[in-house]
Each structure stands twice: as C-alpha cells, then as structure tokens.
Design a protein around this motif. Structure first.
Motif, PDB file in Angstrom:
ATOM      1  N   UNK A  58      25.316  -1.677  47.043  1.00  0.00           N
ATOM      2  CA  UNK A  58      25.615  -1.127  48.370  1.00  0.00           C
ATOM      3  C   UNK A  58      25.251  -2.112  49.460  1.00  0.00           C
ATOM      4  N   UNK A  59      24.119  -2.808  49.252  1.00  0.00           N
ATOM      5  CA  UNK A  59      23.642  -3.730  50.281  1.00  0.00           C
ATOM      6  C   UNK A  59      24.376  -5.057  50.233  1.00  0.00           C
ATOM      7  N   UNK A  60      24.637  -5.536  49.012  1.00  0.00           N
ATOM      8  CA  UNK A  60      25.295  -6.835  48.831  1.00  0.00           C
ATOM      9  C   UNK A  60      26.441  -6.623  47.869  1.00  0.00           C
ATOM     10  N   UNK A  61      27.608  -6.232  48.387  1.00  0.00           N
ATOM     11  CA  UNK A  61      28.636  -5.627  47.525  1.00  0.00           C
ATOM     12  C   UNK A  61      29.397  -6.582  46.610  1.00  0.00           C
ATOM     13  N   UNK A  62      28.812  -7.697  46.229  1.00  0.00           N
ATOM     14  CA  UNK A  62      29.521  -8.551  45.275  1.00  0.00           C
ATOM     15  C   UNK A  62      28.708  -8.666  43.986  1.00  0.00           C
ATOM     16  N   UNK A  63      29.318  -8.287  42.872  1.00  0.00           N
ATOM     17  CA  UNK A  63      28.620  -8.340  41.587  1.00  0.00           C
ATOM     18  C   UNK A  63      29.127  -9.522  40.771  1.00  0.00           C
ATOM     19  N   UNK A  64      28.202 -10.213  40.110  1.00  0.00           N
ATOM     20  CA  UNK A  64      28.663 -11.217  39.156  1.00  0.00           C
ATOM     21  C   UNK A  64      27.792 -11.146  37.903  1.00  0.00           C
TER      22      UNK A  64
END
Lengths: 238, 321
Positions: B225-231
C-alpha cells in the motif's frame, strides 16, 4: 502386566546406554530401578516415555498396546504415562498455576482438571500459596512438589519418577514420598521410581531392579534386595 | 530544519519501523521455540505481498463483474489482509514441514542453509510463474493527506501503523492468555520436555511458523500500500534488515523484536535528517546515500555494548536432555 519391556536398547550415537534390559510392572505396583550414576536409569525412563528412540529389537507393551507406536506426547495423553524428568525441568518462566495448567494441555475434561489442580494444592499446600509465582523462583523442595504435581495432572496410570529425592532435605524428601504413596493408594497409580538413594527407594517400593552399566543384574522383592550382600556392599554403604 | 521536518520523519520512521517489527516477530518467535533462524522468512514476506496482490486483484475483479458497490475499498483491504494472512500461514507451515522438521536434530548450520535454499526457491519460483517483472499493487483505498500543523500525514500511514500495532497487541494477548500461547512460552524455555506435558512439539512449531508467516504477509500487504511496486527480491534486503531487528531486540524476545523493529526504522529514517543537520552545522558534504552505512554502524555499536540485544538473556536457560 501393565508395562512389559523386553530387550530395551538405547544408544546415543555410538555410545550404548542400555544393552537390552527386561523388566515389567503390574498394575498398582511400586517398582524401583536402582543403580549408580550412568548405569542407564534415566535412559530407561526416557525410552519408556519415547523421548529417546530404542533399538530395533526392543519390545514394549503398555496395557496390551504397543508402546513403540506412540509418539511421546501421546504416551502421556493417550496411554496415561507421566514422567517427572531428571532435574525436574519445570518451566521456570511460567507461574506455578500455568505449569499445572500446561500439564493438562491435552485433557478435555475441564472440570476434572480443575479438581485435580485443587487436589495438588491440597497435597502440597505450599504450591497453593505460591500459585502466581514464577516456578523458577521457588526453592528446590517446592519445585520438586510442582514437578510431581505436574506429572499427576498430565497422566496417572503410570508415573515415572527420575530421582525425586535429588537436592531435597531429608524432611522434604519424606514428605514427597509420603505424597507419592498416597497417590499410589488413592488413585491406584502405578509407580516406577529411579533412584541413586537405594535405601530410600527400596523402602518405598515393593520390588526392585538393579541396573549396572546398561545391564539388569538383579531383581527381586525390596526386602530381599535390602538383605542382599552384594546390594548392601555396592549400594547401601556396607 | 524545523520541528515540522523532524515530525515528518518521525511519522515516516513509525511506518518503516512497523514493517520491520512485523517481520522481525517471525524470526524471533521461531528462534525462541526451535533455536533456529528461518532465513526464508524475508521471502515469505515477499510471498505474502504477492498473495495479497493476487487476492486483492481477484476481489476487485469479483466486485467489478457483479457491479456491487457493497464492497468498498477498505473492506476489500481488510478481506485481502485476512485472506492473505491465512494463505501465507500455510506457506509457513509447508516450509517448516519440508525444510526444518526433517533437520530438527541436525546441526543448526544445516537448517540455516536449507532456509536460504527455500528462500532462493521462493524467489525463483516467483520469476518462473510471474515472469520476474515488477508488479503494481492495487491501491485499494483513496489516499487522503491531512495537514496537521504543517506536518503531512496520509490516511495510509496512519492505518499502516495502527494495523501493525493492533497485530502486535493481538499476538501479545495470544501468547499471554491462551493455552497455545502458554505452550509456546513453555517451549521457548525448555522444548525437550514439552512432549511430557502431552503437547506435540510439531504442532507448536507449525503454529509458530503459521503465525510468523501471517504477520509477514500483513507486513507485505501494508508495504504494498505504501510502496506499490512488488518485485521477487523485495524480501531479501528487507528480510535481512528485519533479521537485524530480531537480533537487536534480543534473540527470541517478542517484545524485543517489536521495539527493535521500530528502533531500526527510526535509526534508518532519522539518519537522513541527522546527516543534513551535520552538513549544515559543520559545512560538511555527506551524501544521504550513506544512510544505511551510518545506520547499521550504529546498530553494530549497540550490539558491541549489548551483545545479547536489548531484551535477550545473557545466558540460555535451555537445557539438553
């Protein structure tokens, strides 16, 4: 026979602790295994509790059931064998009451558990006074009472006791053994006691086994063993 | 260099610390009962975030097709967190079953290695199945920024900190008040005699992995939610830092893991304004990219003076059979 053990072997890595011992206990009996330090007494109890694995040829039956088919927690909860381990091994970070409640973990009879906790407090009133105290802060005698109480609550068809006299004053020792006899008589609890204090153990038990370097060398009625010259020389101080 | 600026960083540090604390709990709980560090835990955080992404996407699609306005964003978020925690708990249970249980009596180093291997398997499986590209985490709630006396706070930040604190409090209550929590505390003290109480060691171990993994999943979603990029590698550095928090808190201490998690967040975030203050006062030119170097040097210093961590025991009460 309530418990029958044949050819019990226990090894820790390459070191053999038990070389194939046989013994048995009838329902309601008090039996002791005496022996020197390192004779294999604690290993015997641990094998019955299934805390340590036993050899391939070992046979153990309890009340007609194959003991070796049960994992250690079920030996307690399903077969009804409790174990006061060497050095008591209480949970020092839990209170007295929590130690007793944890021993009832697998029991479903809530009312029965509460009654049993009250009974333990009845037998050992010191524990009642200290029930909210952390177990680790109690004296050795009080800890031994809790260890016995905890085993009593966890299961009581057969109680295995590993050196309950260790570190206790003669007076406290007497109290603990009187309580054990009471439990034996009122509940029909069978008791297997392991002791270095051979005189005390043989006076308490009806029958005894003598364990030496992982072998059973002698067994018989306590009265006979107390009179036996070899036993006298080796274990009773002349 | 104003009060507002420091407050701003303070709030960021609270949020950052929440992630560390939630993940550090998983390391600490497992260590406390089994005396091993689950080095796959950072990757379970990653898996939790991806499961969250999947659950959120599925829920959004569901709402989209039925056209129902009865599932507002916040409700989807709550459901996503709960369902993902539940699913990730099973990932933890499986990891314990296949990687650690067979090695329970093996040397600790072997268990550490299997943990690392499981981590690599989780990362590469992610690449295998999802292609390794970065994925965007859906923003389930509208971002609202409040201006409180010049300090800007978003609704998300408030929610992240509150949900994290709520989970920690729930865990605390569970460990203090329930029968299973009591068994966990007992097992942390002396696990070898646990079976003599009629308690299955395997059950408590599985439960502990489940709880730790569920908390990591919650951290993963809040992070999304806070940092919406997943890797796929998001769990690596984050996991190691949370591990540092677990050590800093004292091996096996639940309270320690929470406090040290927040502390680590503060040290990391506050290093940047501290660098700026130093630069201004002494006309220096320290780059803020030195943040981690400085922050972790501070952690190192703390550990030199308190080698057992903030709440760790100076000696182990654990006994051998």
């Amino acid at each position: 026979m309530l418990l029958s053990v044949k050819n019990l072997q226990v090894a820790y890595g390459r070191i053999k602790a038990l070389h194939g011992i046989d013994f048995n206990i009838a329902e309601g009996e008090i039996v002791t295994i005496i022996g020197a330090n390192g004779a294999g007494k604690s290993s015997t109890l641990r094998a019955v509790s299934r805390l340590v694995p036993s050899g391939k040829e070992t046979e153990m039956t309890f009340a007609g059931k194959d003991l070796l088919k049960y994992p250690p927690e079920k030996v307690v909860s399903e077969l009804g064998i409790s174990h006061v381990p060497e050095g008591r091994r209480l949970f020092g970070n839990l209170t007295v009451l929590e130690n007793l409640k944890l021993a009832a973990f697998a029991r479903k009879d809530k009312d029965g558990v509460e009654k049993d906790i009250e009974r333990v407090f009845g037998i050992f009133s010191r524990l009642d006074e200290r029930k909210t105290q952390k177990a680790g802060t109690m004296s050795g005698g009080e800890q031994q009472m809790l260890a016995v109480g905890r085993a009593f609550i966890s299961a009581r068809r057969l109680m295995l006791l590993d050196e309950p006299s260790m570190g206790l004053s003669p007076l406290l020792m007497k109290r603990v053994f009187i309580s054990l006899k009471e439990i034996n008589q009122s509940e029909g609890t069978t008791i297997l006691l392991v002791e270095q204090n051979a005189r005390l153990a043989l006076k308490f038990a009806q029958r005894g086994y003598v364990l030496e370097n992982g072998n059973m060398v002698l067994h018989g009625d306590s009265a006979d063993l107390l009179d036996n010259e070899d036993v006298k020389k080796a274990y009773l101080g002349g | 260099m104003t009060f507002n600026f420091l407050m701003q960083n303070f709030i960021n540090a609270l949020q950052w610390g929440s992630f560390y604390a939630l993940i550090a709990l998983g390391y600490s709980m497992v260590y406390s009962i089994l005396m091993l560090f689950n080095f796959a835990h950072g990757d379970i955080f990653m898996v939790g975030a991806y499961i969250g992404l999947g659950v959120a996407t599925a829920l959004l699609a569901l709402v989209g097709t039925s056209g129902a306005a009865l599932l507002p964003g916040w409700l989807i978020l709550v459901l996503t967190i709960l369902i993902s925690m539940f699913l990730t708990a099973f990932v933890g249970i499986i990891v314990e079953r296949v990687a650690y249980r067979p090695l329970r009596d093996a040397p600790r180093a072997s268990a550490a290695i299997t943990g690392l291997m499981i981590g690599i398997i989780l990362e590469t499986s992610n690449i295998l199945f999802l292609g390794g590209s970065r994925l965007k985490f859906p923003q389930l709630i509208e971002s609202v920024t409040y201006n409180i006396g010049g300090v800007y706070v978003t609704n998300k930040k408030i929610m992240i900190v509150l949900v994290s604190l709520g989970l920690m409090l729930a865990l605390h209550q569970f460990v203090r008040r329930t029968k299973y929590g009591m068994a966990m505390r007992a097992m942390a003290y002396d696990y070898l005699v646990i079976p003599l109480m009629g308690v299955s060691m395997n059950r408590i171990a599985a439960m502990t992995f489940a709880i730790g993994s569920a908390l990591a999943a919650a951290a993963g979603i809040l992070f999304g939610l806070a940092y919406p990029v997943l890797d796929p590698y998001m769990g690596v550095s984050f996991g190691w830092k949370a591990f540092v928090a677990a050590i800093l808190g004292g091996r096996g201490s639940i309270m320690g893991a929470c406090i040290a998690g927040f502390m680590l967040g503060f040290i990391e975030i506050m290093t940047v304004p501290a660098i700026q203050i130093l630069n201004r006062l002494f006309a220096l030119n320290i780059g803020s990219n030195l943040r981690d170097l400085i922050a972790y040097s501070i952690v190192l210093l703390i550990l030199i003076f308190r080698p057992h961590g903030l709440f760790g025991e100076a000696y182990s009460a654990k006994l051998r059979l």
